[in-house]
Every structure is written in structure tokens, then in C-alpha cells.
Design an enzyme around this catalytic site. Structure first.
Site, PDB file in Angstrom:
ATOM      1  N   LYS A   3     -39.329  44.457 -45.259  1.00 15.49           N
ATOM      2  CA  LYS A   3     -39.018  43.589 -46.383  1.00 15.49           C
ATOM      3  C   LYS A   3     -39.389  44.356 -47.639  1.00 15.49           C
ATOM      4  O   LYS A   3     -40.224  45.260 -47.588  1.00 15.49           O
ATOM      5  CB  LYS A   3     -39.842  42.295 -46.296  1.00 15.49           C
ATOM      6  CG  LYS A   3     -39.315  41.148 -47.121  1.00 15.49           C
ATOM      7  CD  LYS A   3     -38.455  40.194 -46.321  1.00 15.49           C
ATOM      8  CE  LYS A   3     -37.918  39.082 -47.211  1.00 15.49           C
ATOM      9  NZ  LYS A   3     -37.184  38.073 -46.451  1.00 15.49           N
ATOM     10  N   GLY A  18     -27.494  21.828 -49.492  1.00 14.18           N
ATOM     11  CA  GLY A  18     -27.066  23.050 -50.168  1.00 14.18           C
ATOM     12  C   GLY A  18     -26.073  23.790 -49.300  1.00 14.18           C
ATOM     13  O   GLY A  18     -25.335  23.182 -48.525  1.00 14.18           O
ATOM     14  N   LYS A  19     -26.104  25.111 -49.406  1.00 12.71           N
ATOM     15  CA  LYS A  19     -25.123  25.914 -48.665  1.00 12.71           C
ATOM     16  C   LYS A  19     -25.243  25.665 -47.169  1.00 12.71           C
ATOM     17  O   LYS A  19     -24.258  25.413 -46.486  1.00 12.71           O
ATOM     18  CB  LYS A  19     -25.335  27.402 -48.982  1.00 12.71           C
ATOM     19  CG  LYS A  19     -25.047  27.748 -50.437  1.00 12.71           C
ATOM     20  CD  LYS A  19     -25.128  29.238 -50.706  1.00 12.71           C
ATOM     21  CE  LYS A  19     -26.536  29.803 -50.637  1.00 12.71           C
ATOM     22  NZ  LYS A  19     -27.437  29.296 -51.696  1.00 12.71           N
ATOM     23  N   VAL A  20     -26.458  25.723 -46.641  1.00  8.94           N
ATOM     24  CA  VAL A  20     -26.653  25.561 -45.197  1.00  8.94           C
ATOM     25  C   VAL A  20     -26.481  24.100 -44.776  1.00  8.94           C
ATOM     26  O   VAL A  20     -25.772  23.790 -43.818  1.00  8.94           O
ATOM     27  CB  VAL A  20     -28.046  26.066 -44.761  1.00  8.94           C
ATOM     28  CG1 VAL A  20     -28.239  25.862 -43.261  1.00  8.94           C
ATOM     29  CG2 VAL A  20     -28.237  27.531 -45.121  1.00  8.94           C
TER      30      VAL A  20
HETATM   31  P1  NAI Z   1     -29.459  26.127 -51.352  1.00  6.19           P
HETATM   32  O1  NAI Z   1     -30.221  26.459 -52.575  1.00  6.19           O
HETATM   33  O2  NAI Z   1     -27.985  26.328 -51.334  1.00  6.19           O
HETATM   34  O3  NAI Z   1     -29.705  24.581 -50.951  1.00  6.19           O
HETATM   35  C1  NAI Z   1     -30.932  23.948 -51.046  1.00  6.19           C
HETATM   36  C2  NAI Z   1     -30.656  22.480 -51.366  1.00  6.19           C
HETATM   37  O4  NAI Z   1     -31.876  21.761 -51.300  1.00  6.19           O
HETATM   38  C3  NAI Z   1     -30.075  22.257 -52.756  1.00  6.19           C
HETATM   39  O5  NAI Z   1     -28.925  21.439 -52.691  1.00  6.19           O
HETATM   40  C4  NAI Z   1     -31.224  21.570 -53.508  1.00  6.19           C
HETATM   41  O6  NAI Z   1     -30.765  20.668 -54.507  1.00  6.19           O
HETATM   42  C5  NAI Z   1     -31.914  20.852 -52.376  1.00  6.19           C
HETATM   43  N1  NAI Z   1     -33.309  20.504 -52.652  1.00  6.19           N
HETATM   44  C6  NAI Z   1     -34.242  21.174 -53.353  1.00  6.19           C
HETATM   45  N2  NAI Z   1     -35.393  20.512 -53.372  1.00  6.19           N
HETATM   46  C7  NAI Z   1     -35.198  19.382 -52.660  1.00  6.19           C
HETATM   47  C8  NAI Z   1     -36.017  18.276 -52.324  1.00  6.19           C
HETATM   48  N3  NAI Z   1     -37.290  18.207 -52.721  1.00  6.19           N
HETATM   49  N4  NAI Z   1     -35.481  17.291 -51.577  1.00  6.19           N
HETATM   50  C9  NAI Z   1     -34.198  17.347 -51.182  1.00  6.19           C
HETATM   51  N5  NAI Z   1     -33.384  18.367 -51.462  1.00  6.19           N
HETATM   52  C10 NAI Z   1     -33.868  19.359 -52.196  1.00  6.19           C
HETATM   53  O7  NAI Z   1     -30.167  26.943 -50.184  1.00  6.19           O
HETATM   54  P2  NAI Z   1     -29.605  27.271 -48.729  1.00  6.19           P
HETATM   55  O8  NAI Z   1     -29.031  28.618 -48.717  1.00  6.19           O
HETATM   56  O9  NAI Z   1     -28.810  26.134 -48.227  1.00  6.19           O
HETATM   57  O10 NAI Z   1     -30.961  27.374 -47.905  1.00  6.19           O
HETATM   58  C11 NAI Z   1     -31.678  26.222 -47.496  1.00  6.19           C
HETATM   59  C12 NAI Z   1     -32.947  26.663 -46.787  1.00  6.19           C
HETATM   60  O11 NAI Z   1     -32.611  27.473 -45.660  1.00  6.19           O
HETATM   61  C13 NAI Z   1     -33.903  27.505 -47.646  1.00  6.19           C
HETATM   62  O12 NAI Z   1     -35.218  27.215 -47.277  1.00  6.19           O
HETATM   63  C14 NAI Z   1     -33.557  28.918 -47.233  1.00  6.19           C
HETATM   64  O13 NAI Z   1     -34.643  29.809 -47.423  1.00  6.19           O
HETATM   65  C15 NAI Z   1     -33.272  28.729 -45.754  1.00  6.19           C
HETATM   66  N6  NAI Z   1     -32.433  29.788 -45.189  1.00  6.19           N
HETATM   67  C16 NAI Z   1     -31.192  30.028 -45.684  1.00  6.19           C
HETATM   68  C17 NAI Z   1     -30.417  31.035 -45.158  1.00  6.19           C
HETATM   69  C18 NAI Z   1     -29.031  31.303 -45.644  1.00  6.19           C
HETATM   70  O14 NAI Z   1     -28.337  32.119 -45.026  1.00  6.19           O
HETATM   71  N7  NAI Z   1     -28.556  30.646 -46.698  1.00  6.19           N
HETATM   72  C19 NAI Z   1     -30.915  31.894 -44.061  1.00  6.19           C
HETATM   73  C20 NAI Z   1     -32.215  31.507 -43.555  1.00  6.19           C
HETATM   74  C21 NAI Z   1     -32.936  30.511 -44.131  1.00  6.19           C
END
Ligand code: NAI
Ligand code: K
Length: 353
Positions: free
Chosen positions: A78, A180-182
């Protein structure tokens, strides 16, 4: 804040500085026993160099475990770039960083993390081939949340099989925190499988997406409401620390399986979950579809191959939950043991590559 950090246990730690561009970076290689170290670059304004070092050592070790359990022929590494990306990120800085990565000759592959994006990887790629998480236009795999969500769904199916005997979420009520995205892709997989979904997000945009795309999904105002409602599965898909001293005691779900990183707020939470009879599918196992997707770029990205590998998260999760039962330890502990076994048995141990 942390005290002086020992690098014992890590193969190599590289401090990089380029005065002209203002680059200060640390690359941590925990292990190359299974192959070249792979892990993202975090661009973050750490309060001190000690904090930055602590984070890179911690994260690179975590990647060794994650990559081992993802069945990748990759070790763990990392990197961090120290500073506020909004203030100092530039072409010159990213390219200087890329040249440092290049000097490692393939012992370390970088990728996106907090504060770095696909377009940054494309820029780094102008200086080195040892970078994944690139855009499709640059031979990359694009948005890694596609297979992250797929893998999380597979891990959740394995946990469902362990809890209820069948590998489906059909008829179960699944609470997704974070659209979010995931989270959005995950909701799609869950609905296709016949699950009822209840969800929450702090962003009005995310909620609007749900109302538009999945009007049948129940939306609740916050995560507390979500986890205290009558759900079978809790899928944390937002920020870290979802499982803590406040949330675990009120959790009603039998299973926790979600994509968020670092769900356990501190050491010991895995025991609290165990005591409450909650089946926890370890975060770094079920969310490894993302690293599986970007790692595939090393061979020339092939979606079908990467998806097949991410589907393997089902078997790995199943194996971990069975090992946890057999050895009488929480699943998080079983996952670490399984990773250490693969690193020791398959790995060429401390052979420097
Ligand atoms: P993202 O930023 O697209 O989505 C996160 C979502 O969570 C957003 O819509 C945000 O508004 C919401 N959010 C933030 N605080 C919140 C709360 N207190 N209550 C409810 N919703 C809340 O991020 P993404 O890419 O979807 O990732 C989500 C998680 O998965 C993160 O922890 C990330 O580290 C993890 N992750 C993502 C990967 C990827 O390929 N995108 C790979 C491995 C882990
Ligand atoms: K990531």
C-alpha cells in the site's frame, strides 16, 4: 496519533520525496510471498509523518491478507501520498510518484484508494506499467464497484447458506446502509435474488436514485432505524466503523455482510458479535471483488475471468465460516488464520522477488 513505528514484519518500506512537485510518499511492501505486492495509494493530509507511516504499515499488511484470501497470486502493499489532494495534486506530482513506483521494478503495483481516482492512475501509467485501476480507455477495468458488489452478494449468499441452509436471500429482509456506487449494484443483485430491501443514505441524490429505480425498496431515515428494524441481514456499504459498542447490542440482523471497509470499530467487536449470535462475513473477504477486478488488469482485463474469480468469494466465505465453527473462533479470526495459512503454505515465504 501514534508513537514511533516498527517496520518489523514488512519486507520493504520506501520513503519518496520530490521537492519540485511537493511529493512526499511512503510505499509499504508487507509481503511478496504470493507475488508482487498490490494495494492502492491513499492521498491524505496526515497530521504527522508518524501517522502516515502507521497507516501505510497497517494497510499494506491488510492487503497481504486480503489478496491471499482473494486467491490472487499477489502479495500485500500500500502507499500513501502525504498532503491535501485538493491543494497539491498535479501532473508533476503524480508522474514523480509513478517514477518511484517504476523504480521498484514490479515488486509493487499501485491502484486507487481514498483520494485517488481512475484518472490519477491513468496519469501514473504514463510513467510506469505497475499501476491498475485504470480507465477502460487506458486498458483498465474502469469502475471497480461492479465486481465489489457482485463479490459482496456472493459472500452474503454464503453467510445465508450458513445461517439458514440455503444460499439465497429470497424472502429475507436485507438492510443496505449506503446507496453509493457499491450499494446500488448490490440492491440490484438482491432484488434479482428475491430479497426484500430496506435502505438508507445521507445523500438526497442517493435516495432519489432509489425512489426512481427501485420504488419497492423501503427507505428509512438513518442507519439506527435500519439496524433496529426487523431485518435478517445488515449490509454496511457506507463508511467504516459500522460495528461498534453502540450498534452491535441493538443489531437485530442474524447476518452482517457488506462492502464497507473496516466495519469492526475496534479489536474485540468480533467477540461481541459472536456473543450475540451474529454471523459476520469479514469485510475484507466479501469486498475483495474490487481488488480482484483491478488485479485482472495485470493480465489484460477480461471481465468474464474477473467475475468468475469474484464469484469464488462464495466458497471462501463458506470456508471461513466453517473454520470459525470448527475452531470455535469468530469469523474475523478464522479469516486471518486462513490467510496466514495460504501465505505460509503456498507462499515462497520470505523469498525476495
Ligand atoms: P460511495 O462513496 O460511492 O458510496 C457511499 C455512500 O454512503 C454514499 O451514497 C454516501 O452518501 C453514503 N453514506 C455516507 N455516510 C452515510 C451514513 N452515515 N449513513 C448512510 N449512508 C451514508 O462509496 P462506494 O464505492 O460505494 O464504497 C462503499 C464502501 O465500500 C466504502 O466503505 C468503501 O471503502 C468500500 N469498498 C468499495 C470498493 C469499490 O470498489 N468501490 C472496494 C472495496 C471496498
Ligand atoms: K479500495
Amino acid at each position: 496519533s501514534t508513537g514511533p513505528e516498527s517496520t518489523a514484519g514488512h519486507e520493504q518500506v520506501v520513503f519518496c520525496e520530490d521537492r519540485k512537485s511537493g511529493l512526499k510518499a511512503i510505499i509499504g511492501i508487507y509481503s511478496t510471498a504470493l507475488g508482487p505486492a498490490l494495494g492502492g495509494t491513499r492521498f491524505y493530509p496526515y497530521a504527522s509523518e508518524a501517522d502516515a507511516l502507521h497507516d501505510v504499515l497497517d494497510l499494506s499488511r491488510g492487503m497481504a491478507y486480503k489478496n491471499a484470501l482473494a486467491n490472487l497470486d499477489l502479495g500485500g502493499g500500500k502507499a500513501i501520498i502525504w498532503g491535501d489532494p485538493d491543494q497539491i495534486k498535479s501532473e508533476a506530482l503524480l508522474r514523480a510518484y509513478g517514477r518511484f513506483v517504476e523504480t521498484l521494478g514490479g515488486r509493487y503495483y499501485t491502484a486507487c484508494d481514498v483520494g485517488t481516482y481512475v484518472q490519477d492512475m491513468d496519469m501514473i501509467h504514463r510513467e510506469t506499467d505497475y499501476v491498475v485501476g485504470r480507465s477502460e480507455a487506458h486498458g483498465g477495468s474502469g469502475d471497480s464497484s461492479v465486481l465489489t458488489a457482485w463479490g459482496t452478494f456472493q459472500g452474503m449468499r454464503a453467510a445465508a447458506a450458513h445461517a439458514w441452509g440455503t444460499a439465497t436471500l429470497r424472502g429475507r429482509r436485507v438492510g443496505v446502509a449506503g446507496l453509493g456506487k457499491v450499494g446500488r449494484y448490490l440492491v440490484g443483485h438482491l432484488r434479482e435474488d428475491g430479497a426484500e430491501v430496506v435502505a438508507t443514505d445521507v445523500s438526497e441524490k442517493a435516495l432519489a436514485w432509489a425512489r426512481q429505480t427501485h420504488p419497492e425498496v423501503d427507505l428509512v431515515p438513518d442507519t439506527e432505524t435500519l439496524i433496529t428494524s426487523d431485518i435478517d441481514v445488515y449490509a454496511p456499504c457506507a463508511m467504516g466503523g459500522a460495528l461498534n459498542d453502540d450498534t452491535v447490542p441493538v443489531l437485530r440482523a442474524r447476518v452482517v455482510a457488506g462492502a464497507a471497509n473496516n466495519q469492526l470499530a475496534h479489536v474485540g467487536v468480533e467477540k461481541l458479535l459472536d456473543e450475540r449470535g451474529v454471523l459476520y462475513a469479514p469485510d475484507y473477504v466479501v469486498n475483495s471483488g474490487g481488488v480482484i477486478q483491478v488485479a485482472d488488469e495485470i493480465e489484460g482485463f477480461n471481465f468474464a475471468r474477473a467475475k468468475a474469480r469474484a464469484t469464488g468469494i462464495f466458497d471462501t466465505t463458506k470456508q471461513i465460516l466453517e473454520l470459525a465453527d470448527a475452531e470455535g473462533v469468530p469469523a474475523a479470526v478464522a479469516a486471518d488464520r486462513l490467510a496466514e495459512r495460504r501465505i505460509t503454505e503456498v507462499g515462497r515465504l520470505s523469498t525476495i522477488r
